[in-house]
Design an enzyme around this catalytic site. Sequence first.
Site, short mmCIF file in Angstrom:
data_model
loop_
_atom_site.label_atom_id
_atom_site.label_comp_id
_atom_site.label_asym_id
_atom_site.label_seq_id
_atom_site.Cartn_x
_atom_site.Cartn_y
_atom_site.Cartn_z
N LYS A 63 0.86 -1.19 0.00
CA LYS A 63 0.00 0.00 0.00
C LYS A 63 0.90 1.24 0.00
O LYS A 63 1.75 1.41 0.88
CB LYS A 63 -0.86 -0.03 1.28
C1 E4P Z 1 -8.33 1.85 3.29
O1 E4P Z 1 -7.54 1.05 2.85
C2 E4P Z 1 -8.19 2.49 4.62
O2 E4P Z 1 -7.52 1.61 5.49
C3 E4P Z 1 -9.49 2.82 5.28
O3 E4P Z 1 -10.61 2.53 4.48
C4 E4P Z 1 -9.52 4.11 6.01
O4 E4P Z 1 -10.78 4.30 6.56
P1 E4P Z 1 -11.10 5.33 7.74
O5 E4P Z 1 -11.37 6.66 7.12
O6 E4P Z 1 -12.32 4.77 8.41
O7 E4P Z 1 -9.90 5.34 8.64
#
Ligand code: E4P
Length: 226
Positions: free
Chosen positions: A83
Amino acid sequence: MKFFLDTANVDEIRQAVAWGVLDGVTTNPTLASKEGRSFREMIEDIASIVDGPVSAETVSLDVEGMMAEARAVTSWAPNVVAKIPMTGHGLTAVRRLADEGVPTNVTLVFSATQGLMAAKAGATFVSPFVGRLDDISVDGMQVVRDLAEIFTIYGYEAEIIASSMRHPLHIIEAAKAGANIATLPFKVLEQMVRHPLTDAGIERFLSDWTKVPGYATAFQVGGPKR
Ligand code: E4P
């Protein structure tokens, strides 16, 4: 539509696997910090439980650092995806990693232009953060709609992960907007399973069932026929 769990918690992942609905997992440093275990052990564990891509986030902000971390996490298990944050250096790393055959998930995408750049750089997955845009009164789902339309027109192979999902309606909207994947907190996945009318219906049927003659042995092999 594919469902990923947005969690680093193996109990939640095991439950979703048992339901037969899990296609992958996304993690991030915030989620990892809640588990109290080493990052590598956690990712290897998750990758062994889920039969699909598991995103592990890099934390360096320079190209070489991102690439070194991406190569490291993707060596831990065959289904790990690196990522990478949506920055200029991130794009450079994504292009080079794509050329090396290393799969990437470009994260922290907040506009269609960012998502288009990520796809063009060779990202395997592009993650628009819907909920965080909604939080600041911007229609986050519009980014998903725009990217789905653009990727179709130009034939980009990157898959859209509708991210930062806050509630079940987000999932329905993401499905209609053309997201390939939604990544959900476990709570949202649970909310999608349950309905108060299902619970009330089961309660009523079970109560009425006890009024059926011979109900207690009805399912026994060789049980009473009348
Ligand atoms: C995506 O890969 C992220 O980990 C995630 O969806 C972030 O979400 P949040 O805004 O609830 O932290």
